[in-house]
Design a protein around this motif. Sequence first.
Motif, mmCIF file in Angstrom:
data_model
loop_
_atom_site.group_PDB
_atom_site.id
_atom_site.type_symbol
_atom_site.label_atom_id
_atom_site.label_comp_id
_atom_site.label_asym_id
_atom_site.label_seq_id
_atom_site.Cartn_x
_atom_site.Cartn_y
_atom_site.Cartn_z
ATOM 1 N N ARG A 120 -24.665 9.321 0.929
ATOM 2 C CA ARG A 120 -24.270 10.601 0.345
ATOM 3 C C ARG A 120 -24.944 10.872 -0.999
ATOM 4 O O ARG A 120 -25.184 12.013 -1.342
ATOM 5 N N LYS A 121 -25.232 9.830 -1.758
ATOM 6 C CA LYS A 121 -25.829 9.996 -3.082
ATOM 7 C C LYS A 121 -26.947 8.964 -3.278
ATOM 8 O O LYS A 121 -26.700 7.866 -3.782
ATOM 9 N N PRO A 122 -28.191 9.314 -2.893
ATOM 10 C CA PRO A 122 -29.293 8.356 -2.997
ATOM 11 C C PRO A 122 -29.605 7.925 -4.433
ATOM 12 O O PRO A 122 -30.004 6.780 -4.653
ATOM 13 N N ILE A 123 -29.397 8.796 -5.394
ATOM 14 C CA ILE A 123 -29.658 8.427 -6.798
ATOM 15 C C ILE A 123 -28.676 7.352 -7.248
ATOM 16 O O ILE A 123 -29.049 6.404 -7.942
ATOM 17 N N VAL A 124 -27.428 7.477 -6.823
ATOM 18 C CA VAL A 124 -26.422 6.457 -7.149
ATOM 19 C C VAL A 124 -26.796 5.135 -6.478
ATOM 20 O O VAL A 124 -26.612 4.061 -7.061
ATOM 21 N N LEU A 125 -27.356 5.197 -5.277
ATOM 22 C CA LEU A 125 -27.816 3.988 -4.576
ATOM 23 C C LEU A 125 -28.911 3.290 -5.383
ATOM 24 O O LEU A 125 -28.875 2.069 -5.551
ATOM 25 N N LEU A 126 -29.862 4.049 -5.891
ATOM 26 C CA LEU A 126 -30.932 3.448 -6.697
ATOM 27 C C LEU A 126 -30.366 2.821 -7.973
ATOM 28 O O LEU A 126 -30.769 1.713 -8.355
ATOM 29 N N ARG A 127 -29.431 3.508 -8.609
ATOM 30 C CA ARG A 127 -28.794 2.963 -9.813
ATOM 31 C C ARG A 127 -28.016 1.688 -9.464
ATOM 32 O O ARG A 127 -28.054 0.698 -10.193
ATOM 33 N N TYR A 128 -27.316 1.709 -8.312
ATOM 34 C CA TYR A 128 -26.555 0.540 -7.861
ATOM 35 C C TYR A 128 -27.485 -0.662 -7.652
ATOM 36 O O TYR A 128 -27.183 -1.777 -8.080
ATOM 37 N N LEU A 155 -20.444 2.025 -4.546
ATOM 38 C CA LEU A 155 -20.532 1.973 -3.079
ATOM 39 C C LEU A 155 -19.651 3.036 -2.440
ATOM 40 O O LEU A 155 -20.015 3.627 -1.422
ATOM 41 N N LYS A 156 -18.508 3.278 -3.038
ATOM 42 C CA LYS A 156 -17.625 4.329 -2.526
ATOM 43 C C LYS A 156 -18.304 5.689 -2.663
ATOM 44 O O LYS A 156 -18.246 6.519 -1.752
ATOM 45 N N GLU A 157 -18.966 5.916 -3.778
ATOM 46 C CA GLU A 157 -19.707 7.170 -3.984
ATOM 47 C C GLU A 157 -20.855 7.327 -2.997
ATOM 48 O O GLU A 157 -21.121 8.412 -2.506
ATOM 49 N N ILE A 158 -21.538 6.228 -2.729
ATOM 50 C CA ILE A 158 -22.742 6.256 -1.887
ATOM 51 C C ILE A 158 -22.398 6.473 -0.410
ATOM 52 O O ILE A 158 -23.030 7.268 0.269
ATOM 53 N N PHE A 159 -21.386 5.754 0.094
ATOM 54 C CA PHE A 159 -21.154 5.707 1.531
ATOM 55 C C PHE A 159 -19.899 6.403 2.004
ATOM 56 O O PHE A 159 -19.728 6.611 3.207
ATOM 57 N N LEU A 208 -21.386 -4.553 2.277
ATOM 58 C CA LEU A 208 -22.324 -4.536 1.157
ATOM 59 C C LEU A 208 -21.671 -5.044 -0.127
ATOM 60 O O LEU A 208 -22.319 -5.738 -0.921
ATOM 61 N N LEU A 209 -20.405 -4.718 -0.341
ATOM 62 C CA LEU A 209 -19.688 -5.230 -1.510
ATOM 63 C C LEU A 209 -19.594 -6.754 -1.434
ATOM 64 O O LEU A 209 -19.905 -7.450 -2.404
ATOM 65 N N LEU A 225 -9.133 -3.693 -2.250
ATOM 66 C CA LEU A 225 -10.243 -2.825 -1.858
ATOM 67 C C LEU A 225 -9.814 -1.375 -1.732
ATOM 68 O O LEU A 225 -8.786 -1.066 -1.135
ATOM 69 N N ASP A 226 -10.637 -0.500 -2.283
ATOM 70 C CA ASP A 226 -10.475 0.938 -2.089
ATOM 71 C C ASP A 226 -11.433 1.435 -1.013
ATOM 72 O O ASP A 226 -11.314 2.560 -0.554
ATOM 73 N N LEU A 227 -12.392 0.608 -0.640
ATOM 74 C CA LEU A 227 -13.369 0.979 0.381
ATOM 75 C C LEU A 227 -12.733 0.928 1.766
ATOM 76 O O LEU A 227 -11.890 0.070 2.036
ATOM 77 N N THR A 228 -13.170 1.824 2.644
ATOM 78 C CA THR A 228 -12.671 1.813 4.023
ATOM 79 C C THR A 228 -13.793 1.611 5.029
ATOM 80 O O THR A 228 -13.553 1.142 6.136
#
Length: 163
Positions: free
Chosen positions: A55-63, A156-160, A108-109, A98-101
């Motif tokens: 969803r957010k490739p820039i956040v992925l690069l920062r991650y 990761l939540k922002e990205i996926f 990945l986490l 975990l907040d990830l689903t």
Amino acid sequence: MTRLLPHPILTPVLAVIWLLLNNSFDTGQILLGLIFGWAIPVLTIHFWPEAVSIRKPIVLLRYLAVLLFDIIVANFTVARLILGNPDKLQPIFVKLPLDLTSDLAISLLANSITLTPGTLSAKLSDDQGHLLVHALNETDPDTLVATIKQRYENPLKEIFESC
């Protein structure tokens, strides 16, 4: 299009990994890397449980930059701890809520935690509500949980996942 190139980001990543493993940037190796980078996702498409949506490739690069930085710093930290006085280490197990689903994001986490020297993801609960994390030297479990959530889980939540 998705049948011919099911994971467009994975293809160049696999090609680059191939080139780095071979330590060669010859034309033949580049071509072979691209062939492997294309063939592996095509041949394994049925093993992927969900479509990958970034969803957010820039956040992925920062991650990825943060993860790489943390891996480098943690290597030096662990070396200093082990070469210093290993008897003073304070290992600990911590339950990370975990907040990830998404299965991919959780995976990945867990892998990011394990790739960072000094920490290891040990077990995912059956309900996927928490991850058991081992830290080589930690005095404050709350700080460890907060750091992992802020540096890894939230991006990761922002990205996926849709927030």
